[in-house]
Design an enzyme around this catalytic site. Structure first.
Site, PDB file in Angstrom:
ATOM      1  N   TRP A  31      -7.042  -4.636  21.681  1.00 30.67           N
ATOM      2  CA  TRP A  31      -6.715  -3.291  22.147  1.00 30.67           C
ATOM      3  C   TRP A  31      -6.587  -2.383  20.926  1.00 30.67           C
ATOM      4  O   TRP A  31      -6.042  -2.788  19.908  1.00 30.67           O
ATOM      5  CB  TRP A  31      -5.409  -3.326  22.938  1.00 30.67           C
ATOM      6  CG  TRP A  31      -5.127  -2.063  23.691  1.00 30.67           C
ATOM      7  CD1 TRP A  31      -4.258  -1.085  23.329  1.00 30.67           C
ATOM      8  CD2 TRP A  31      -5.721  -1.645  24.916  1.00 30.67           C
ATOM      9  NE1 TRP A  31      -4.264  -0.078  24.262  1.00 30.67           N
ATOM     10  CE2 TRP A  31      -5.163  -0.398  25.258  1.00 30.67           C
ATOM     11  CE3 TRP A  31      -6.674  -2.210  25.767  1.00 30.67           C
ATOM     12  CZ2 TRP A  31      -5.518   0.302  26.398  1.00 30.67           C
ATOM     13  CZ3 TRP A  31      -7.022  -1.511  26.905  1.00 30.67           C
ATOM     14  CH2 TRP A  31      -6.451  -0.277  27.213  1.00 30.67           C
ATOM     15  N   HIS A  97       6.713   2.361  28.457  1.00 32.86           N
ATOM     16  CA  HIS A  97       5.953   1.129  28.205  1.00 32.86           C
ATOM     17  C   HIS A  97       5.919   0.816  26.711  1.00 32.86           C
ATOM     18  O   HIS A  97       6.090  -0.333  26.293  1.00 32.86           O
ATOM     19  CB  HIS A  97       4.536   1.292  28.779  1.00 32.86           C
ATOM     20  CG  HIS A  97       3.645   0.119  28.576  1.00 32.86           C
ATOM     21  ND1 HIS A  97       3.777  -1.033  29.299  1.00 32.86           N
ATOM     22  CD2 HIS A  97       2.603  -0.066  27.725  1.00 32.86           C
ATOM     23  CE1 HIS A  97       2.855  -1.892  28.912  1.00 32.86           C
ATOM     24  NE2 HIS A  97       2.125  -1.332  27.959  1.00 32.86           N
ATOM     25  N   ARG A 136      -2.560   4.647   8.649  1.00 32.78           N
ATOM     26  CA  ARG A 136      -1.953   3.380   8.216  1.00 32.78           C
ATOM     27  C   ARG A 136      -2.900   2.198   8.332  1.00 32.78           C
ATOM     28  O   ARG A 136      -2.512   1.053   8.084  1.00 32.78           O
ATOM     29  CB  ARG A 136      -0.697   3.113   9.053  1.00 32.78           C
ATOM     30  CG  ARG A 136       0.423   4.065   8.761  1.00 32.78           C
ATOM     31  CD  ARG A 136       1.048   3.888   7.377  1.00 32.78           C
ATOM     32  NE  ARG A 136       1.848   2.675   7.363  1.00 32.78           N
ATOM     33  CZ  ARG A 136       1.616   1.626   6.578  1.00 32.78           C
ATOM     34  NH1 ARG A 136       0.638   1.633   5.715  1.00 32.78           N
ATOM     35  NH2 ARG A 136       2.381   0.570   6.643  1.00 32.78           N
TER      36      ARG A 136
END
Length: 162
Positions: A31, A97, A136
Site C-alpha cells: 500500500w 482509522h 521522508r
C-alpha cells in the site's frame, strides 16, 4: 534545529559497523507503493553499502502496513535473520482509522521483536499528507528506509554481542 529544516538520514556522526555476515528480512507494505518502494530501495542500498551480501537480504511483500506485524513474525519464526526491517506508509485521512493503524503497527512490531528476542525495526512513515511522505522517502528530509537499515545493523550487532 527543527526537523523540517534538515536531512534526518544524515549518519555522518555515527560509525556504522560493517554488516558482512548478517542476515536481514525486509517486510514492506504494498500500500502506498511509490513511497514504500523508495523506502525499500533506500534500505537495501544502505545494507549493501555496509557490507551485507545481496543473498543475505530477503524482501517480503505484504498488502499493507497492518500486515507488517504478521510478516515480521513469519520472518523471525521461520528464518535465521539477525533483524527484520518493517517498511510502510500510513497517510492521515479523514477518519480515526489512521490512529488505530499506526498504534497497532507500532505495538505489533515491538511485540514481535520481544517475542523472538531479535531486532524488529519500525520503518513506517506516519504522515499528515503525501508530500510529507515523499519528503521522508528519499526527498528533502532523507529516507526512512536508510534510517531503518542503519538501525537494524546497529541493533543486530548489539543482539549478537549479548
Amino acid at each position: 534545529m527543527s526537523s523540517s529544516l534538515k536531512n534526518l538520514s544524515d549518519f555522518s556522526h555515527l560509525d556504522v559497523q560493517n554488516a558482512a555476515g548478517l542476515r536481514f528480512a525486509i517486510v514492506v507494505a504494498q500500500w502506498n507503493a511509490s513511497i514504500t518502494g523508495a523506502l525499500l530501495s533506500g534500505a537495501v542500498d544502505k545494507l549493501l553499502a555496509h557490507g551485507v551480501a545481496e543473498q543475505d537480504v530477503e524482501v517480503i511483500q505484504v498488502p499493507g502496513s497492518f500486515e507488517l506485524i504478521s510478516g515480521a513474525d513469519i520472518a523471525l519464526r521461520n528464518e535465521g535473520f539477525d533483524a527484520v526491517i518493517c517498511l510502510g506508509c500510513v497517510i492521515q485521512g479523514e477518519t480515526r482509522h489512521f490512529d488505530f493503524i499506526c498504534s497497532a503497527v507500532a505495538d505489533g512490531i515491538a511485540n514481535v521483536g520481544l517475542k523472538y528476542n531479535k531486532p524488529a525495526i519500525f520503518g513506517v512513515l506516519t504522515t499528515d499528507n503525501e508530500q510529507q511522505a515523499i519528503d521522508r522517502a528519499g526527498g528533502k528530509h532523507g529516507n526512512k528506509g536508510d534510517e531503518a537499515a542503519v538501525t537494524a545493523i546497529q541493533m543486530a550487532h548489539i543482539s549478537r554481542r549479548f
